[in-house]
Design an enzyme around this catalytic site. Structure first.
Site, PDB file in Angstrom:
ATOM      1  N   ASN A   9       0.870  -1.180   0.000  1.00 49.84           N
ATOM      2  CA  ASN A   9       0.000   0.000   0.000  1.00 49.84           C
ATOM      3  C   ASN A   9       0.907   1.230   0.000  1.00 49.84           C
ATOM      4  O   ASN A   9       1.498   1.563   1.018  1.00 49.84           O
ATOM      5  CB  ASN A   9      -0.889  -0.041   1.258  1.00 49.84           C
ATOM      6  CG  ASN A   9      -1.718   1.222   1.427  1.00 49.84           C
ATOM      7  OD1 ASN A   9      -1.783   2.064   0.531  1.00 49.84           O
ATOM      8  ND2 ASN A   9      -2.359   1.354   2.586  1.00 49.84           N
ATOM      9  N   LYS A  11       0.140   4.261  -0.304  1.00 52.70           N
ATOM     10  CA  LYS A  11      -0.508   5.468   0.250  1.00 52.70           C
ATOM     11  C   LYS A  11      -0.264   6.646  -0.704  1.00 52.70           C
ATOM     12  O   LYS A  11      -0.190   6.449  -1.914  1.00 52.70           O
ATOM     13  CB  LYS A  11      -0.032   5.719   1.675  1.00 52.70           C
ATOM     14  CG  LYS A  11      -0.163   4.445   2.524  1.00 52.70           C
ATOM     15  CD  LYS A  11      -0.008   4.647   3.975  1.00 52.70           C
ATOM     16  CE  LYS A  11      -0.188   3.303   4.693  1.00 52.70           C
ATOM     17  NZ  LYS A  11      -0.123   3.400   6.137  1.00 52.70           N
ATOM     18  N   HIS A  95      -9.545   1.153   5.268  1.00 57.35           N
ATOM     19  CA  HIS A  95      -8.255   1.409   5.925  1.00 57.35           C
ATOM     20  C   HIS A  95      -8.468   2.407   7.061  1.00 57.35           C
ATOM     21  O   HIS A  95      -9.286   3.320   6.931  1.00 57.35           O
ATOM     22  CB  HIS A  95      -7.246   1.954   4.905  1.00 57.35           C
ATOM     23  CG  HIS A  95      -5.854   1.937   5.430  1.00 57.35           C
ATOM     24  ND1 HIS A  95      -5.398   2.881   6.316  1.00 57.35           N
ATOM     25  CD2 HIS A  95      -4.833   1.068   5.231  1.00 57.35           C
ATOM     26  CE1 HIS A  95      -4.134   2.598   6.631  1.00 57.35           C
ATOM     27  NE2 HIS A  95      -3.770   1.505   5.991  1.00 57.35           N
ATOM     28  N   GLU A  97      -6.899   4.832   7.857  1.00 62.25           N
ATOM     29  CA  GLU A  97      -6.647   6.225   7.459  1.00 62.25           C
ATOM     30  C   GLU A  97      -7.831   6.819   6.698  1.00 62.25           C
ATOM     31  O   GLU A  97      -7.852   8.021   6.437  1.00 62.25           O
ATOM     32  CB  GLU A  97      -5.353   6.296   6.634  1.00 62.25           C
ATOM     33  CG  GLU A  97      -4.131   6.125   7.536  1.00 62.25           C
ATOM     34  CD  GLU A  97      -2.894   5.570   6.853  1.00 62.25           C
ATOM     35  OE1 GLU A  97      -2.827   5.578   5.617  1.00 62.25           O
ATOM     36  OE2 GLU A  97      -1.990   5.120   7.580  1.00 62.25           O
ATOM     37  N   GLU A 180      -5.420  -4.975  10.756  1.00 64.23           N
ATOM     38  CA  GLU A 180      -4.457  -3.885  10.912  1.00 64.23           C
ATOM     39  C   GLU A 180      -4.742  -3.129  12.204  1.00 64.23           C
ATOM     40  O   GLU A 180      -5.565  -2.201  12.211  1.00 64.23           O
ATOM     41  CB  GLU A 180      -4.581  -2.912   9.732  1.00 64.23           C
ATOM     42  CG  GLU A 180      -4.204  -3.519   8.407  1.00 64.23           C
ATOM     43  CD  GLU A 180      -3.516  -2.499   7.510  1.00 64.23           C
ATOM     44  OE1 GLU A 180      -2.460  -2.824   6.985  1.00 64.23           O
ATOM     45  OE2 GLU A 180      -4.011  -1.374   7.380  1.00 64.23           O
ATOM     46  N   GLY A 186       2.446   2.215  10.799  1.00 65.95           N
ATOM     47  CA  GLY A 186       3.424   3.283  10.635  1.00 65.95           C
ATOM     48  C   GLY A 186       4.141   3.683  11.912  1.00 65.95           C
ATOM     49  O   GLY A 186       4.798   4.720  11.963  1.00 65.95           O
ATOM     50  N   SER A 226       3.370  -2.171  10.433  1.00 66.96           N
ATOM     51  CA  SER A 226       4.806  -2.241  10.708  1.00 66.96           C
ATOM     52  C   SER A 226       5.431  -3.585  10.351  1.00 66.96           C
ATOM     53  O   SER A 226       6.335  -4.060  11.040  1.00 66.96           O
ATOM     54  CB  SER A 226       5.102  -1.872  12.169  1.00 66.96           C
ATOM     55  OG  SER A 226       4.707  -0.533  12.413  1.00 66.96           O
TER      56      SER A 226
HETATM   57  P1  PGA Z   1       2.865   0.254   7.663  1.00 72.98           P
HETATM   58  O1  PGA Z   1       1.395   0.481   7.043  1.00 72.98           O
HETATM   59  O2  PGA Z   1       3.377  -1.037   7.090  1.00 72.98           O
HETATM   60  O3  PGA Z   1       3.648   1.436   7.217  1.00 72.98           O
HETATM   61  O4  PGA Z   1       2.706   0.180   9.136  1.00 72.98           O
HETATM   62  C1  PGA Z   1       0.507  -0.578   6.847  1.00 72.98           C
HETATM   63  C2  PGA Z   1      -0.785  -0.076   6.267  1.00 72.98           C
HETATM   64  O5  PGA Z   1      -1.185   1.040   6.586  1.00 72.98           O
HETATM   65  O6  PGA Z   1      -1.446  -0.770   5.481  1.00 72.98           O
END
Ligand code: PGA
Length: 263
Positions: A9, A11, A95, A97, A180, A186, A226
């Site tokens: 992903n 983003k 997601h 976000e 998640e 992140g 992560s």
């Molecule tokens: P990350 O993000 O691997 O940077 O923690 C995962 C995601 O948001 O799908």
């Protein structure tokens, strides 16, 4: 037997030339295996370019979001019908976000809900994606506060049942869910492996209650939050973790390749 899946992903990162160079670079080095599916989810604008790079390769194309109507006066939105035109195979929905208050810019007095996805809109998106033969990657996960209050399973069950309402269980064959935990995204704080496995098992059991247990056995459940080359192998070796949804580490060709080879 479920095929592992590793999805990157990106983003809102990389312009299309950078994305194309990244994919081109790892396509030259990736080992083609039929026991792992590889997906990249670039920003919308990069989809046409990346589609040309991954055509006839082992890498499939995903989008990061979608709107639930086919067309109409929905400024700034992209529909499943439009993604379908560009041969998009997968699409992330729900997601953290883009969900509810996590997509809300918290400016005192002028709270602007600029994404504000709800279980209801996620459900509409999933139905429209399924109509166009695009596989949803449904993200679910609890916040740190919800975990500390012991509400993890309750939150996940509500998200799952809300997202899947009114969908025929048989349509969930080949469906993908990503666990998640919001606090792990992140942050570099990966979920404990045994706990990630427990939650992924719980997700499968919940889908089994909703659909047929046999269909639930076919659903691929990813862990995201992560994931890095140094923790991917342990996570992906769990019986109910069928791969990962990778954010930051998917922006680096070498890290993404190492994660793929852990699957
Ligand atoms: P990350 O993000 O691997 O940077 O923690 C995962 C995601 O948001 O799908």
């Amino acid at each position: 037997m479920r095929t592992k899946l590793v999805a990157g992903n990106w983003k809102m990162n990389l312009i299309s030339t950078q994305g194309a160079a990244l994919v081109d670079g790892f396509l030259k080095r990736v080992e083609v295996r039929d026991d792992v599916d590889i997906v990249v989810c670039p920003p919308f604008l990069s989809i046409p370019r990346i589609r040309d790079v991954v055509r006839n390769s082992a890498v499939k194309l995903g989008a990061q979001n979608v709107f639930w109507k086919d067309d109409g006066a929905y400024t700034g939105q992209v529909s499943a019908k439009q993604l379908h035109e560009f041969c998009v195979d997968f699409c992330i929905v729900g997601h953290s976000e883009t969900r509810g208050k996590f997509g809300v810019l918290e400016v005192p007095e002028t709270t602007v809900p600029f994404f504000g996805e709800t279980d209801e809109t996620i459900n509409l998106k999933i139905k429209n994606l399924l109509f166009y033969g695009i596989t949803p990657i449904l993200c679910v996960g609890e916040t740190l506060a919800e975990r500390e209050e012991g509400k993890t399973d309750e939150v996940i069950k509500t998200q799952l049942l809300g997202a899947l309402a009114g969908i025929d269980g048989s349509e969930l064959y080949q469906f993908v869910v990503a666990y998640e935990p919001v606090w792990a995204i992140g942050t570099g704080k990966v979920c404990d492996t045994a706990e990630a496995q427990r939650v992924c098992r719980f997700i499968r059991a919940t889908i089994g209650e909703f659909a047929d247990p046999e269909v639930a056995e076919d659903v691929r459940i990813l862990y995201g939050g992560s994931v890095k080359p140094n923790n991917a192998k342990e996570l992906f070796s769990q019986p109910d973790i069928d791969g990962g949804l990778i954010g930051g580490a998917s922006l680096d060709g070498e890290s993404f390749l190492q994660i793929i080879s852990s699957a």
